[in-house]
Design a protein around this motif. Structure first.
Motif, PDB file in Angstrom:
ATOM      1  N   LYS A   2      26.214  55.134  41.282  1.00 15.42           N
ATOM      2  CA  LYS A   2      25.053  56.016  41.286  1.00 15.42           C
ATOM      3  C   LYS A   2      24.940  56.858  40.020  1.00 15.42           C
ATOM      4  CE  LYS A   2      24.903  56.341  46.334  1.00 15.42           C
ATOM      5  NZ  LYS A   2      24.975  57.235  47.520  1.00 15.42           N
ATOM      6  N   GLY A   3      25.996  56.904  39.208  1.00 13.53           N
ATOM      7  CA  GLY A   3      25.980  57.759  38.033  1.00 13.53           C
ATOM      8  C   GLY A   3      24.868  57.419  37.059  1.00 13.53           C
ATOM      9  N   LEU A   4      24.649  56.127  36.827  1.00 17.77           N
ATOM     10  CA  LEU A   4      23.610  55.722  35.884  1.00 17.77           C
ATOM     11  C   LEU A   4      22.226  56.045  36.432  1.00 17.77           C
ATOM     12  CD1 LEU A   4      22.762  54.380  33.256  1.00 17.77           C
ATOM     13  CD2 LEU A   4      22.930  52.154  34.406  1.00 17.77           C
ATOM     14  N   SER A  64      38.585  44.207  38.766  1.00 15.64           N
ATOM     15  CA  SER A  64      37.500  44.289  37.791  1.00 15.64           C
ATOM     16  C   SER A  64      37.947  44.936  36.486  1.00 15.64           C
ATOM     17  CB  SER A  64      36.321  45.077  38.380  1.00 15.64           C
ATOM     18  OG  SER A  64      35.813  44.450  39.546  1.00 15.64           O
ATOM     19  N   LEU A  65      37.250  44.533  35.431  1.00 16.59           N
ATOM     20  CA  LEU A  65      37.433  45.082  34.086  1.00 16.59           C
ATOM     21  C   LEU A  65      36.077  45.544  33.591  1.00 16.59           C
ATOM     22  CD1 LEU A  65      38.994  45.423  31.315  1.00 16.59           C
ATOM     23  CD2 LEU A  65      38.336  43.036  30.846  1.00 16.59           C
ATOM     24  N   TYR A  66      36.033  46.707  32.955  1.00 16.07           N
ATOM     25  CA  TYR A  66      34.788  47.196  32.392  1.00 16.07           C
ATOM     26  C   TYR A  66      34.984  47.544  30.924  1.00 16.07           C
ATOM     27  CZ  TYR A  66      30.542  49.808  31.564  1.00 16.07           C
ATOM     28  OH  TYR A  66      29.343  50.230  31.039  1.00 16.07           O
ATOM     29  N   LEU A  67      34.093  47.017  30.062  1.00 16.06           N
ATOM     30  CA  LEU A  67      34.138  47.255  28.625  1.00 16.06           C
ATOM     31  C   LEU A  67      32.850  47.931  28.184  1.00 16.06           C
ATOM     32  CD1 LEU A  67      35.455  43.745  27.426  1.00 16.06           C
ATOM     33  CD2 LEU A  67      36.813  45.762  28.014  1.00 16.06           C
ATOM     34  N   HIS A  68      32.987  48.967  27.355  1.00 14.77           N
ATOM     35  CA  HIS A  68      31.814  49.687  26.857  1.00 14.77           C
ATOM     36  C   HIS A  68      32.087  50.109  25.423  1.00 14.77           C
ATOM     37  CE1 HIS A  68      28.142  52.029  28.357  1.00 14.77           C
ATOM     38  NE2 HIS A  68      28.184  52.248  27.047  1.00 14.77           N
ATOM     39  N   GLY A  69      31.092  49.939  24.555  1.00  8.13           N
ATOM     40  CA  GLY A  69      31.221  50.349  23.172  1.00  8.13           C
ATOM     41  C   GLY A  69      31.034  51.848  23.020  1.00  8.13           C
ATOM     42  N   ALA A  70      31.917  52.480  22.274  1.00  8.74           N
ATOM     43  CA  ALA A  70      31.829  53.926  22.073  1.00  8.74           C
ATOM     44  C   ALA A  70      30.552  54.317  21.335  1.00  8.74           C
ATOM     45  CB  ALA A  70      33.054  54.421  21.305  1.00  8.74           C
ATOM     46  N   ASP A  71      30.009  53.405  20.523  1.00  4.32           N
ATOM     47  CA  ASP A  71      28.810  53.695  19.731  1.00  4.32           C
ATOM     48  C   ASP A  71      27.548  53.101  20.346  1.00  4.32           C
ATOM     49  OD1 ASP A  71      30.525  54.935  17.970  1.00  4.32           O
ATOM     50  OD2 ASP A  71      30.652  53.226  16.604  1.00  4.32           O
ATOM     51  N   ASP A  72      27.593  52.797  21.626  1.00 10.23           N
ATOM     52  CA  ASP A  72      26.434  52.207  22.324  1.00 10.23           C
ATOM     53  C   ASP A  72      25.250  53.164  22.269  1.00 10.23           C
ATOM     54  OD1 ASP A  72      24.595  51.227  24.279  1.00 10.23           O
ATOM     55  OD2 ASP A  72      26.225  50.249  25.356  1.00 10.23           O
ATOM     56  N   GLY A  73      24.141  52.704  21.677  1.00  5.75           N
ATOM     57  CA  GLY A  73      22.947  53.525  21.580  1.00  5.75           C
ATOM     58  C   GLY A  73      21.995  53.369  22.750  1.00  5.75           C
ATOM     59  N   CYS A  74      22.332  52.494  23.677  1.00  4.49           N
ATOM     60  CA  CYS A  74      21.481  52.255  24.852  1.00  4.49           C
ATOM     61  C   CYS A  74      21.945  53.080  26.047  1.00  4.49           C
ATOM     62  CB  CYS A  74      21.482  50.769  25.199  1.00  4.49           C
ATOM     63  SG  CYS A  74      20.533  50.341  26.671  1.00  4.49           S
ATOM     64  N   ILE A  75      23.220  52.991  26.364  1.00  2.00           N
ATOM     65  CA  ILE A  75      23.790  53.707  27.502  1.00  2.00           C
ATOM     66  C   ILE A  75      25.052  54.422  27.036  1.00  2.00           C
ATOM     67  CG2 ILE A  75      24.874  53.465  29.777  1.00  2.00           C
ATOM     68  CD1 ILE A  75      22.987  51.177  30.334  1.00  2.00           C
ATOM     69  N   SER A  76      25.104  55.705  27.261  1.00  2.00           N
ATOM     70  CA  SER A  76      26.263  56.487  26.829  1.00  2.00           C
ATOM     71  C   SER A  76      27.522  56.037  27.559  1.00  2.00           C
ATOM     72  CB  SER A  76      26.010  57.973  27.102  1.00  2.00           C
ATOM     73  OG  SER A  76      27.148  58.733  26.774  1.00  2.00           O
ATOM     74  N   ALA A  77      28.606  55.913  26.807  1.00  4.32           N
ATOM     75  CA  ALA A  77      29.862  55.457  27.397  1.00  4.32           C
ATOM     76  C   ALA A  77      30.357  56.399  28.485  1.00  4.32           C
ATOM     77  CB  ALA A  77      30.922  55.310  26.303  1.00  4.32           C
ATOM     78  N   HIS A  78      30.029  57.691  28.403  1.00  2.22           N
ATOM     79  CA  HIS A  78      30.567  58.640  29.385  1.00  2.22           C
ATOM     80  C   HIS A  78      29.994  58.396  30.775  1.00  2.22           C
ATOM     81  CE1 HIS A  78      27.345  61.513  30.461  1.00  2.22           C
ATOM     82  NE2 HIS A  78      26.840  61.255  29.262  1.00  2.22           N
ATOM     83  N   LEU A  79      28.874  57.660  30.879  1.00  2.95           N
ATOM     84  CA  LEU A  79      28.300  57.390  32.190  1.00  2.95           C
ATOM     85  C   LEU A  79      29.155  56.422  33.017  1.00  2.95           C
ATOM     86  CD1 LEU A  79      24.481  57.178  31.382  1.00  2.95           C
ATOM     87  CD2 LEU A  79      25.794  59.115  32.255  1.00  2.95           C
ATOM     88  N   SER A  80      30.127  55.803  32.376  1.00  5.84           N
ATOM     89  CA  SER A  80      31.035  54.925  33.131  1.00  5.84           C
ATOM     90  C   SER A  80      32.204  55.693  33.734  1.00  5.84           C
ATOM     91  CB  SER A  80      31.557  53.808  32.229  1.00  5.84           C
ATOM     92  OG  SER A  80      32.365  54.328  31.167  1.00  5.84           O
ATOM     93  N   GLU A  81      32.324  56.978  33.405  1.00 10.62           N
ATOM     94  CA  GLU A  81      33.402  57.783  33.976  1.00 10.62           C
ATOM     95  C   GLU A  81      33.193  57.939  35.480  1.00 10.62           C
ATOM     96  OE1 GLU A  81      33.231  61.436  31.842  1.00 10.62           O
ATOM     97  OE2 GLU A  81      33.787  60.523  29.908  1.00 10.62           O
ATOM     98  N   GLY A  82      34.239  57.737  36.238  1.00  8.20           N
ATOM     99  CA  GLY A  82      34.167  57.892  37.688  1.00  8.20           C
ATOM    100  C   GLY A  82      33.714  56.660  38.430  1.00  8.20           C
ATOM    101  N   MET A  83      33.342  55.591  37.718  1.00  7.24           N
ATOM    102  CA  MET A  83      32.862  54.409  38.426  1.00  7.24           C
ATOM    103  C   MET A  83      33.982  53.693  39.176  1.00  7.24           C
ATOM    104  SD  MET A  83      32.062  51.738  35.274  1.00  7.24           S
ATOM    105  CE  MET A  83      32.017  50.200  36.209  1.00  7.24           C
TER     106      MET A  83
END
Length: 317
Positions: free
Chosen positions: A156-158, A260-279
């Protein structure tokens, strides 16, 4: 947290079907194309190798061909790597039920696994493809061996961020613009310059090769494809009117019991990486979350070998 790997070999242009793909100097002939019937659709797929099935699911504004570098590498590692087009991304591929919601694409994924003759598959999903992978795993975890999500978190975070996070609202301006009648005309102007602006903003410092850009334009130039791709976003903020689809959407958003594994780019300009915290609260059988430094939204293209190393390490655990 990220594995540091040397840069991939210099790229070269190869041809897959009628489209040019920028591929590392590996044998392009390893990639095969065909169609397969699943869930009422005739899906075009690209595939390479033999072995355990790995389904690679693309996002927007993208297409299955962007997985080609990873398909070849997965094949060399002993996997049967398959990249289908998402519903709506080819002529004749319009959703039979009119739905471009997560639950519908999750059903497509499960049907593809069955049509390919596999008992289970590893799912690797990027962007909207990650959404489809999460939905499939939530609907029927017995068909999923392991799950890898890229660039779009689960939970629900996103969704909350679209309404309450000013930074994410700025990043997601295109979603709101897609709700208007201006969207199709604006996107098509100047040889789809709109789409390539998104690529530049989302993956700063990464530039599509001209042959890849032309291939992407050809995907969205096909009759009906652009409107169908936009339907994913036009159905995003409104609940389905069909009670059956409402129930399916609820099932497709449950906790996931697949490793599960989740990968996110720190420089992602579409979705902020911090939104994956707590998932991780949504993953009852473990989630490893990796934020990759110096990488944007299209991380599987920007650092193909590093992404592959993370995936292979996870699959061999």
């Amino acid at each position: 947290m990220a594995i540091v790997t040397p840069p991939p070999p210099a790229d070269r242009a190869v041809t897959v079907g009628s489209a040019h793909i920028t591929e590392s100097p590996l044998a392009a002939s390893q990639i095969r194309s065909r169609r397969i019937q699943a869930n009422g659709l005739d899906f075009p797929i690209l595939e390479a190798g033999n072995g355990p099935l790995v389904l690679c699911l693309h996002g927007f504004p993208d297409h299955a061909r962007s997985w080609c570098p990873l398909l070849v590498r997965l094949a060399r590692a002993g996997y049967w790597a398959v990249a289908p087009a998402l519903r709506g991304y080819w002529v004749g591929g319009a959703a039979p039920d009119g739905s471009y919601r997560a639950a519908a694409t999750g059903q497509d994924v499960l049907a593809l696994i069955e049509s390919l003759g596999a008992q289970q598959a590893v799912l690797v999903g990027h962007d909207l493809g990650a959404r489809a992978a999460y939905a499939a795993a939530s609907l029927d975890g017995s068909r999923i061996a392991k799950l890898v999500g890229l660039a779009v978190p689960y939970g629900k975070g996103l969704a909350t961020a679209f309404f309450a996070d000013g930074d994410q609202q700025r990043r997601s301006w295109y979603m709101f613009f897609f709700q208007t009648r201006l969207a199709e005309t604006a996107i098509e102007l100047n040889d789809f310059a709109f789409l390539h602006r998104l690529w530049r903003e989302w993956s700063p410092g990464y530039e599509l090769a001209s042959s890849d850009r032309s291939a992407l334009n050809e995907t969205f130039r096909q009759p009906g494809v652009l409107a169908q791709a936009l339907a994913y976003y036009r159905q995003l903020f409104t609940p389905p009117s069909d009670p059956a689809m409402q129930a399916l959407e609820t099932l497709a958003s449950r906790s996931i019991s697949i490793p599960s594994l989740y990968l996110h780019g720190a420089d992602d300009g579409c979705i902020s990486a911090h939104l994956s915290e707590g998932m991780d609260a949504m993953f009852t059988n473990g989630l490893e979350r990796v934020i990759m430094p110096g990488v944007g939204h299209f991380l599987h293209l920007e650092q193909t070998d590093a992404v592959l190393n993370h995936i292979l390490r996870f699959l061999r655990m």
